[in-house]
Design a protein around this motif. Structure first.
Motif, mmCIF file in Angstrom:
data_model
loop_
_atom_site.group_PDB
_atom_site.id
_atom_site.type_symbol
_atom_site.label_atom_id
_atom_site.label_comp_id
_atom_site.label_asym_id
_atom_site.label_seq_id
_atom_site.Cartn_x
_atom_site.Cartn_y
_atom_site.Cartn_z
ATOM 1 N N ALA A 46 50.472 82.268 36.206
ATOM 2 C CA ALA A 46 49.113 81.775 36.417
ATOM 3 C C ALA A 46 49.036 80.352 35.879
ATOM 4 O O ALA A 46 49.414 80.088 34.740
ATOM 5 C CB ALA A 46 48.099 82.664 35.709
ATOM 6 N N GLU A 47 48.576 79.431 36.719
ATOM 7 C CA GLU A 47 48.408 78.041 36.324
ATOM 8 C C GLU A 47 47.016 77.592 36.742
ATOM 9 O O GLU A 47 46.451 78.109 37.701
ATOM 10 C CB GLU A 47 49.444 77.138 36.992
ATOM 11 C CG GLU A 47 50.869 77.454 36.611
ATOM 12 C CD GLU A 47 51.842 76.554 37.351
ATOM 13 O OE1 GLU A 47 52.429 75.681 36.690
ATOM 14 O OE2 GLU A 47 51.983 76.730 38.569
ATOM 15 N N TRP A 48 46.474 76.601 36.042
ATOM 16 C CA TRP A 48 45.160 76.072 36.372
ATOM 17 C C TRP A 48 45.301 74.681 36.968
ATOM 18 O O TRP A 48 46.098 73.867 36.484
ATOM 19 C CB TRP A 48 44.271 76.017 35.127
ATOM 20 C CG TRP A 48 42.869 75.615 35.443
ATOM 21 C CD1 TRP A 48 41.859 76.447 35.825
ATOM 22 C CD2 TRP A 48 42.320 74.297 35.402
ATOM 23 N NE1 TRP A 48 40.720 75.720 36.031
ATOM 24 C CE2 TRP A 48 40.963 74.393 35.780
ATOM 25 C CE3 TRP A 48 42.834 73.043 35.099
ATOM 26 C CZ2 TRP A 48 40.125 73.291 35.856
ATOM 27 C CZ3 TRP A 48 42.007 71.932 35.171
ATOM 28 C CH2 TRP A 48 40.667 72.075 35.534
ATOM 29 N N TYR A 49 44.531 74.431 38.035
ATOM 30 C CA TYR A 49 44.517 73.126 38.688
ATOM 31 C C TYR A 49 43.081 72.645 38.817
ATOM 32 O O TYR A 49 42.200 73.410 39.202
ATOM 33 C CB TYR A 49 45.119 73.212 40.099
ATOM 34 C CG TYR A 49 46.601 73.483 40.099
ATOM 35 C CD1 TYR A 49 47.505 72.437 40.109
ATOM 36 C CD2 TYR A 49 47.091 74.785 40.091
ATOM 37 C CE1 TYR A 49 48.875 72.681 40.103
ATOM 38 C CE2 TYR A 49 48.450 75.039 40.094
ATOM 39 C CZ TYR A 49 49.330 73.980 40.099
ATOM 40 O OH TYR A 49 50.676 74.223 40.098
ATOM 41 N N SER A 50 42.856 71.377 38.531
ATOM 42 C CA SER A 50 41.527 70.798 38.731
ATOM 43 C C SER A 50 41.249 70.721 40.234
ATOM 44 O O SER A 50 42.162 70.824 41.058
ATOM 45 C CB SER A 50 41.458 69.394 38.124
ATOM 46 O OG SER A 50 42.245 68.501 38.881
ATOM 47 N N LEU A 51 39.982 70.514 40.585
ATOM 48 C CA LEU A 51 39.634 70.387 42.002
ATOM 49 C C LEU A 51 40.379 69.229 42.654
ATOM 50 O O LEU A 51 40.802 69.326 43.805
ATOM 51 C CB LEU A 51 38.128 70.193 42.167
ATOM 52 C CG LEU A 51 37.245 71.376 41.753
ATOM 53 C CD1 LEU A 51 35.775 71.032 41.956
ATOM 54 C CD2 LEU A 51 37.618 72.634 42.521
ATOM 55 N N ASP A 52 40.561 68.122 41.917
ATOM 56 C CA ASP A 52 41.275 66.965 42.459
ATOM 57 C C ASP A 52 42.746 67.261 42.740
ATOM 58 O O ASP A 52 43.347 66.672 43.631
ATOM 59 C CB ASP A 52 41.188 65.772 41.502
ATOM 60 C CG ASP A 52 39.799 65.177 41.445
ATOM 61 O OD1 ASP A 52 38.994 65.434 42.369
ATOM 62 O OD2 ASP A 52 39.506 64.463 40.474
ATOM 63 N N GLU A 53 43.329 68.168 41.980
ATOM 64 C CA GLU A 53 44.721 68.539 42.192
ATOM 65 C C GLU A 53 44.855 69.609 43.276
ATOM 66 O O GLU A 53 45.852 69.658 43.983
ATOM 67 C CB GLU A 53 45.339 69.087 40.906
ATOM 68 C CG GLU A 53 45.438 68.088 39.783
ATOM 69 C CD GLU A 53 45.833 68.738 38.475
ATOM 70 O OE1 GLU A 53 46.735 68.191 37.823
ATOM 71 O OE2 GLU A 53 45.247 69.774 38.100
ATOM 72 N N PHE A 54 43.841 70.480 43.394
ATOM 73 C CA PHE A 54 43.925 71.645 44.275
ATOM 74 C C PHE A 54 43.461 71.361 45.702
ATOM 75 O O PHE A 54 44.174 71.651 46.664
ATOM 76 C CB PHE A 54 43.082 72.783 43.673
ATOM 77 C CG PHE A 54 43.187 74.084 44.409
ATOM 78 C CD1 PHE A 54 44.228 74.948 44.154
ATOM 79 C CD2 PHE A 54 42.229 74.449 45.348
ATOM 80 C CE1 PHE A 54 44.332 76.156 44.830
ATOM 81 C CE2 PHE A 54 42.319 75.652 46.026
ATOM 82 C CZ PHE A 54 43.373 76.507 45.765
ATOM 83 N N ASN A 55 42.278 70.794 45.848
ATOM 84 C CA ASN A 55 41.655 70.686 47.171
ATOM 85 C C ASN A 55 42.433 69.874 48.210
ATOM 86 O O ASN A 55 42.527 70.300 49.362
ATOM 87 C CB ASN A 55 40.228 70.155 47.048
ATOM 88 C CG ASN A 55 39.284 71.201 46.487
ATOM 89 O OD1 ASN A 55 39.547 72.393 46.574
ATOM 90 N ND2 ASN A 55 38.185 70.756 45.921
ATOM 91 N N PRO A 56 43.002 68.728 47.869
ATOM 92 C CA PRO A 56 43.669 67.957 48.923
ATOM 93 C C PRO A 56 44.921 68.620 49.497
ATOM 94 O O PRO A 56 45.376 68.263 50.576
ATOM 95 C CB PRO A 56 44.065 66.646 48.225
ATOM 96 C CG PRO A 56 43.292 66.589 46.982
ATOM 97 C CD PRO A 56 42.980 67.995 46.594
ATOM 98 N N TYR A 57 45.472 69.593 48.800
ATOM 99 C CA TYR A 57 46.763 70.151 49.191
ATOM 100 C C TYR A 57 46.708 71.601 49.643
ATOM 101 O O TYR A 57 47.749 72.218 49.849
ATOM 102 C CB TYR A 57 47.748 70.030 48.023
ATOM 103 C CG TYR A 57 47.853 68.625 47.527
ATOM 104 C CD1 TYR A 57 48.517 67.656 48.279
ATOM 105 C CD2 TYR A 57 47.245 68.233 46.344
ATOM 106 C CE1 TYR A 57 48.586 66.343 47.844
ATOM 107 C CE2 TYR A 57 47.313 66.918 45.898
ATOM 108 C CZ TYR A 57 47.988 65.982 46.655
ATOM 109 O OH TYR A 57 48.051 64.675 46.232
ATOM 110 N N THR A 58 45.499 72.155 49.763
ATOM 111 C CA THR A 58 45.392 73.573 50.105
ATOM 112 C C THR A 58 44.480 73.777 51.305
ATOM 113 O O THR A 58 43.635 72.946 51.622
ATOM 114 C CB THR A 58 44.842 74.394 48.925
ATOM 115 O OG1 THR A 58 43.546 73.915 48.583
ATOM 116 C CG2 THR A 58 45.761 74.330 47.735
ATOM 117 N N ARG A 59 44.653 74.895 51.938
ATOM 118 C CA ARG A 59 43.779 75.326 53.017
ATOM 119 C C ARG A 59 43.681 76.833 52.914
ATOM 120 O O ARG A 59 44.695 77.524 52.794
ATOM 121 C CB ARG A 59 44.372 74.922 54.360
ATOM 122 C CG ARG A 59 43.489 75.306 55.498
ATOM 123 C CD ARG A 59 43.894 74.555 56.730
ATOM 124 N NE ARG A 59 42.927 74.850 57.769
ATOM 125 C CZ ARG A 59 42.939 74.277 58.931
ATOM 126 N NH1 ARG A 59 43.849 73.368 59.199
ATOM 127 N NH2 ARG A 59 42.048 74.594 59.834
#
Length: 92
Positions: free
Chosen positions: A52-65
């Protein structure tokens, strides 16, 4: 010093859920100082390969769908310089 780094494309399917940094710290058992401003930092907890890792919205949103039921990703490596990725969503 010689730079031996090369570029790679990494595609993986993960599970994630919205969670503030403070909630993640609490879930991991960390002691949070009373003045720490971590409960209003939004992000996602990501589960992959038993970790389990935590990602900020800036790290997560641009690279996921988000994948809904019936969604698929097709990745075709055409040659060493060309990769074609397609996203399909099937409506039942």
């Amino acid at each position: 010093m010689i730079n031996n780094r090369k570029k790679y494309l990494l595609v993986k399917v993960i599970e994630a859920e919205p969670m503030t940094l403070g909630e993640f710290y609490k879930k991991q058992g960390y002691n949070i100082p009373p003045l720490a401003n971590v409960y209003n930092i939004d992000g996602y907890i990501v589960y992959h390969n038993g970790k389990a890792e935590w990602y900020s919205l800036d790290e997560f949103n641009p690279y996921t769908r988000e994948l809904s039921n019936g969604s698929e990703i097709e990745v075709n490596i055409i040659d060493k310089n060309v990769c074609k990725c397609e996203f399909y969503s099937f409506i039942e």
